[in-house]
Design a protein around this motif. Sequence first.
Motif, PDB file in Angstrom:
ATOM      1  N   GLY A   1      12.586  -3.020  14.993  1.00 53.60           N
ATOM      2  CA  GLY A   1      11.829  -4.077  15.630  1.00 53.60           C
ATOM      3  C   GLY A   1      10.537  -4.347  14.898  1.00 53.60           C
ATOM      4  N   SER A   2       9.973  -5.526  15.128  1.00 52.73           N
ATOM      5  CA  SER A   2       8.832  -5.957  14.319  1.00 52.73           C
ATOM      6  C   SER A   2       7.574  -5.154  14.628  1.00 52.73           C
ATOM      7  CB  SER A   2       8.579  -7.447  14.543  1.00 52.73           C
ATOM      8  OG  SER A   2       8.299  -7.652  15.913  1.00 52.73           O
ATOM      9  N   GLY A   3       7.546  -4.482  15.772  1.00 48.57           N
ATOM     10  CA  GLY A   3       6.351  -3.706  16.109  1.00 48.57           C
ATOM     11  C   GLY A   3       6.288  -2.379  15.375  1.00 48.57           C
ATOM     12  N   PHE A   4       7.295  -2.078  14.611  1.00 51.95           N
ATOM     13  CA  PHE A   4       7.370  -0.765  13.965  1.00 51.95           C
ATOM     14  C   PHE A   4       6.554  -0.756  12.679  1.00 51.95           C
ATOM     15  CE2 PHE A   4       9.412   2.257  11.109  1.00 51.95           C
ATOM     16  CZ  PHE A   4       9.380   3.387  11.903  1.00 51.95           C
ATOM     17  N   ASP A   5       5.631   0.195  12.605  1.00 47.18           N
ATOM     18  CA  ASP A   5       4.821   0.313  11.390  1.00 47.18           C
ATOM     19  C   ASP A   5       5.005   1.717  10.836  1.00 47.18           C
ATOM     20  OD1 ASP A   5       3.029   0.315   9.396  1.00 47.18           O
ATOM     21  OD2 ASP A   5       1.245   0.151  10.660  1.00 47.18           O
ATOM     22  N   PRO A   6       5.742   1.857   9.739  1.00 50.04           N
ATOM     23  CA  PRO A   6       6.051   3.203   9.240  1.00 50.04           C
ATOM     24  C   PRO A   6       4.803   4.015   8.909  1.00 50.04           C
ATOM     25  CG  PRO A   6       7.082   1.482   7.876  1.00 50.04           C
ATOM     26  CD  PRO A   6       6.339   0.788   8.947  1.00 50.04           C
ATOM     27  N   THR A   7       3.709   3.356   8.502  1.00 53.64           N
ATOM     28  CA  THR A   7       2.520   4.131   8.114  1.00 53.64           C
ATOM     29  C   THR A   7       1.929   4.873   9.308  1.00 53.64           C
ATOM     30  OG1 THR A   7       1.257   2.109   8.388  1.00 53.64           O
ATOM     31  CG2 THR A   7       1.821   2.744   6.144  1.00 53.64           C
ATOM     32  N   GLN A   8       2.237   4.387  10.508  1.00 58.73           N
ATOM     33  CA  GLN A   8       1.717   5.082  11.691  1.00 58.73           C
ATOM     34  C   GLN A   8       2.341   6.459  11.838  1.00 58.73           C
ATOM     35  OE1 GLN A   8       1.630   2.709  15.252  1.00 58.73           O
ATOM     36  NE2 GLN A   8      -0.332   2.008  14.440  1.00 58.73           N
ATOM     37  N   TYR A   9       3.480   6.636  11.218  1.00 53.30           N
ATOM     38  CA  TYR A   9       4.177   7.908  11.363  1.00 53.30           C
ATOM     39  C   TYR A   9       3.869   8.872  10.224  1.00 53.30           C
ATOM     40  CZ  TYR A   9       6.745   5.700  15.069  1.00 53.30           C
ATOM     41  OH  TYR A   9       7.058   5.071  16.244  1.00 53.30           O
ATOM     42  N   ARG A  10       2.908   8.484   9.367  1.00 56.57           N
ATOM     43  CA  ARG A  10       2.741   9.310   8.174  1.00 56.57           C
ATOM     44  C   ARG A  10       2.239  10.704   8.520  1.00 56.57           C
ATOM     45  NH1 ARG A  10      -2.739   8.676   5.675  1.00 56.57           N
ATOM     46  NH2 ARG A  10      -3.832   7.652   7.346  1.00 56.57           N
ATOM     47  N   MET A  11       1.351  10.778   9.534  1.00 56.22           N
ATOM     48  CA  MET A  11       0.848  12.102   9.920  1.00 56.22           C
ATOM     49  C   MET A  11       1.982  12.960  10.487  1.00 56.22           C
ATOM     50  SD  MET A  11      -2.079  12.884   9.158  1.00 56.22           S
ATOM     51  CE  MET A  11      -2.413  11.883   7.748  1.00 56.22           C
TER      52      MET A  11
ATOM     53  N   ILE B   1       3.061   8.911   1.020  1.00 55.96           N
ATOM     54  CA  ILE B   1       2.281   8.108   1.971  1.00 55.96           C
ATOM     55  C   ILE B   1       2.274   6.645   1.535  1.00 55.96           C
ATOM     56  CG2 ILE B   1      -0.048   7.709   2.827  1.00 55.96           C
ATOM     57  CD1 ILE B   1      -0.457  10.742   2.794  1.00 55.96           C
ATOM     58  N   GLU B   2       2.133   6.428   0.235  1.00 59.70           N
ATOM     59  CA  GLU B   2       2.140   5.052  -0.267  1.00 59.70           C
ATOM     60  C   GLU B   2       3.505   4.395  -0.045  1.00 59.70           C
ATOM     61  OE1 GLU B   2      -0.076   2.880  -1.555  1.00 59.70           O
ATOM     62  OE2 GLU B   2      -1.541   4.344  -0.868  1.00 59.70           O
ATOM     63  N   LEU B   3       4.549   5.215  -0.257  1.00 59.56           N
ATOM     64  CA  LEU B   3       5.905   4.665  -0.114  1.00 59.56           C
ATOM     65  C   LEU B   3       6.151   4.169   1.300  1.00 59.56           C
ATOM     66  CD1 LEU B   3       8.492   6.811  -2.090  1.00 59.56           C
ATOM     67  CD2 LEU B   3       7.992   4.382  -2.318  1.00 59.56           C
ATOM     68  N   LEU B   4       5.530   4.853   2.284  1.00 58.59           N
ATOM     69  CA  LEU B   4       5.729   4.444   3.670  1.00 58.59           C
ATOM     70  C   LEU B   4       5.290   2.994   3.877  1.00 58.59           C
ATOM     71  CD1 LEU B   4       4.619   7.571   5.695  1.00 58.59           C
ATOM     72  CD2 LEU B   4       6.903   6.640   5.450  1.00 58.59           C
ATOM     73  N   ARG B   5       4.282   2.589   3.098  1.00 58.60           N
ATOM     74  CA  ARG B   5       3.830   1.199   3.202  1.00 58.60           C
ATOM     75  C   ARG B   5       4.893   0.232   2.712  1.00 58.60           C
ATOM     76  NH1 ARG B   5      -1.704   2.210   3.898  1.00 58.60           N
ATOM     77  NH2 ARG B   5      -2.509   3.695   2.404  1.00 58.60           N
ATOM     78  N   GLU B   6       5.778   0.768   1.869  1.00 58.66           N
ATOM     79  CA  GLU B   6       6.779  -0.110   1.256  1.00 58.66           C
ATOM     80  C   GLU B   6       8.013  -0.270   2.128  1.00 58.66           C
ATOM     81  OE1 GLU B   6       6.067  -1.437  -1.836  1.00 58.66           O
ATOM     82  OE2 GLU B   6       4.114  -0.517  -1.499  1.00 58.66           O
ATOM     83  N   LEU B   7       8.033   0.471   3.242  1.00 57.53           N
ATOM     84  CA  LEU B   7       9.274   0.495   4.006  1.00 57.53           C
ATOM     85  C   LEU B   7       9.330  -0.618   5.057  1.00 57.53           C
ATOM     86  CD1 LEU B   7       9.650   4.341   4.462  1.00 57.53           C
ATOM     87  CD2 LEU B   7      10.697   2.870   2.751  1.00 57.53           C
ATOM     88  N   ASP B   8       8.986  -1.836   4.654  1.00 56.11           N
ATOM     89  CA  ASP B   8       8.959  -2.927   5.620  1.00 56.11           C
ATOM     90  C   ASP B   8      10.339  -3.234   6.187  1.00 56.11           C
ATOM     91  OD1 ASP B   8       6.327  -3.352   5.743  1.00 56.11           O
ATOM     92  OD2 ASP B   8       6.257  -4.882   4.177  1.00 56.11           O
ATOM     93  N   TRP B   9      11.377  -2.952   5.401  1.00 51.96           N
ATOM     94  CA  TRP B   9      12.719  -3.261   5.884  1.00 51.96           C
ATOM     95  C   TRP B   9      13.069  -2.483   7.139  1.00 51.96           C
ATOM     96  CZ3 TRP B   9      15.772   1.049   5.965  1.00 51.96           C
ATOM     97  CH2 TRP B   9      15.400   2.103   5.127  1.00 51.96           C
ATOM     98  N   LEU B  10      12.341  -1.386   7.386  1.00 53.84           N
ATOM     99  CA  LEU B  10      12.619  -0.627   8.603  1.00 53.84           C
ATOM    100  C   LEU B  10      12.335  -1.445   9.853  1.00 53.84           C
ATOM    101  CD1 LEU B  10      11.324   2.949   7.784  1.00 53.84           C
ATOM    102  CD2 LEU B  10      13.672   2.229   8.171  1.00 53.84           C
ATOM    103  N   LYS B  11      11.455  -2.454   9.688  1.00 53.92           N
ATOM    104  CA  LYS B  11      11.161  -3.309  10.831  1.00 53.92           C
ATOM    105  C   LYS B  11      12.423  -4.001  11.337  1.00 53.92           C
ATOM    106  CE  LYS B  11       6.319  -4.120  10.032  1.00 53.92           C
ATOM    107  NZ  LYS B  11       5.316  -4.922   9.390  1.00 53.92           N
ATOM    108  N   ALA B  12      13.309  -4.294  10.402  1.00 48.33           N
ATOM    109  CA  ALA B  12      14.561  -4.940  10.796  1.00 48.33           C
ATOM    110  C   ALA B  12      15.373  -4.019  11.705  1.00 48.33           C
ATOM    111  CB  ALA B  12      15.367  -5.303   9.550  1.00 48.33           C
TER     112      ALA B  12
END
Lengths: 469, 306
Positions: free
Chosen positions: A415-425, A401-412
């Motif tokens: 798109g910038s609206g993508f927040d990986p932590t929203q998908y943690r559940m 779950i913590e690692l998901l916060r680190e995945l900012d490169w996925l925004k590239a």
Amino acid sequence: MSAGSQGGLPPAASQHSLTEIIKDAGLWALVTLGLCFPLIAFRTEQNLSLQTALEPRPLLVLLTVAVVFVGRLLWRLYAHPSRPRRVLFPPLDLSEHRRRYGPRIGLALLLLFPVLALAFAGQGGAIKWINNFGVQILIYIMLAWGLNIVVGLAGLLDLGYVAFYAVGAYTYAIIAAYVIPATVPMLGPWAFWICLPLAGILAAFWGMLLGFPVLRLRGDYLAIVTLAFGEIIRLVLINWVALTNGSAGIQTPYITFFGLPFTSRSGQTTFSETFGLSGSPTLHRAIFLYYVVLALALLVAFVTQRMRRLPVGRAWEALREDEIACRALGINTVNTKLTAFAMGAMFGGLAGCIFGASQSLVSPRSFEFMESATILAIVVLGGMGSLLGIAIAAVAIIGGIELLRELDWLKAVFGSGFDPTQYRMLIFGLAMVLMMVWRPRGLIAAREPSISLNEAKAISSAHVKEGHG
Amino acid sequence: MRWLRDPLLVVEGLTMRFGGLVAVRDLAFSVGRGDITSLIGPNGAGKTTVFNCITGFYKPTSGLMVLSTDGPIQSQAVADLTASSRRFVCRDDKIGGGGLFLLERMPDFEITRRARVARTFQNIRLFVGMTVLENLVVAQHTALMHASGWSLVGLVGAQSYKQAEASAVDVARYWLDRIGLTHRADDAAGALPYGDQRRLEIARAMCTDPVLLCLDEPAAGLNPRESLALNELLRAIRDEHGTSILLIEHDMSVVMEISDHVIVLEYGIKISDGTPDSVKNDPRVIAAYLGVEDEEVAEAEAEVGL
């Protein structure tokens, strides 16, 4: 027409006629169409007069159905059902070699973690790694090991375990923030060390208190009552404003190095001044906290392992296996259940106290049902009863779950609206489903016997019961 | 007629009612010290209910169940104890010490722990996920709990606890040897074949060091050879360990072979009580098992050897 007669087709298809395969793929497409209808066939939008309007999306539906149809067709034609299913996760090899060295390597890694974090992430990054990963994961390991006594060993399903975590955290918050400053302020720097045993004792007391009314309950009924207990504690924390400051929570003082504060508030000598250390005091505090949690977690593991070899620990496991047989062997099941609740709660309380000291704020939001569910998920995923499995599961779930916060490169990518932590559940749920399919009894499902005559053999999970309250 | 001269357990006026159903009605019998006593009767006669009352799993609706681990039962002592509010009197108030017990007042675990009554179950109840050895060690809970100082002494790894555990393993090893399962000591109990599980359950009950062993259909599902070995084991338990045995059994070859005393129940009422021979020839028993006399009965009798 037999598909087998056409030389080009792979042998898998030869067993079924082509029409049958097309029929099957058609059925899949039909089911997909049915599922699509409520999910993607329409999109709600507000039109110019601010009314909700349905915008049909036939092309998308058609595309999905086509993809499923073609995919299923290809699968049936080219997949080889006769090939034996590959075992994706073979049972963990608990050979003598690995059993001996595995925990040692793990321990060495745990001890060296702050050093490694410093080396790889530098001073600034290390704080995040040590606090967010190290301390947090260790707290969850402690919690899961505590719950493991109740659920994994004694077989009593407890869905309100977070209550004891809350008792521990609030014990620290109330005593360190209110009681000590108001009565004996000179003890202020020692608050954590005074509160730690108190948190354990109080949580154990509450564990017994919960234990009494639920002694006669089993299975689902036990789960519901413990769930309610967890919620009651949280609601009391929210509503008893005079004591707990309600939803706003309590500002807690930070942990000190045996009386030496890390950051000075009123001109006291700090830890770094005393030892002449340079560097960020926050980092020092994080490292110290890390080792405190580690020491306590190891203590919990040691006590649990010892308890398993004591009559009370064996009675817990016997209780999980068969309560009626326990009673026929002179085991007082009431006391046995209460000790399990008390021990589990005590470990939860200790973890809560550390949590209080590691945060600047203790508030009821930290003790919602989701926490209980996460801790239980760790225990189930790790393999009920196995300390090592639970530790691995805690690292995977909390670290994941913590690692998901680190995945900012996925925004590239998305798109910038993508927040990986929203998908943690979503990921969490998917991981649970996959676990249930492949390893239904957890990562380390085999049970380690507590005593052996000749050679200890791990007991297959096929025999071990899960307990029904 | 040891059960009259020196009874270990005396049951009087035992009645167990489940709502409108009277499972056992005003039952009285004695179990002789050092006897193998069989409780027989057709299905639904209330045999297991009697067991559950004796071992405390049911609280009887009414009745008196007196057990003495301290010499013959004295009627005066029983009267005194019954008049008091106590559950038992022990000679030196030590767990396992000799004493006089009113079983109907005691909770189930205390009956095993203090009055030293052990039992097995009709449907085997082993701890299937624990090893065979662990099953036998768990059965010595009371003694080990003492030695571990209610876990405090044991938690610090005291030598005294380690010795106690070693001697518990010795006891377990003895029983493993007795039932011929030493080679499977470290296997899960659930992995054993049925017959071995039956014997293991008896060994586990013996590990609680009982004066009275209650066995609920120990021969059920055993083949003739295993059944014979069971007879040997039960005799050895009685002769070498001085443990009296109370037995529910449908296998008449076992009952008639090893019993010193047979009690017959039907519809919760005792219809016969005596030596195997006297019971075998009791017309009421024959009627209960085979119906009223007629030619077919005579044929059937000849067939089963009654």
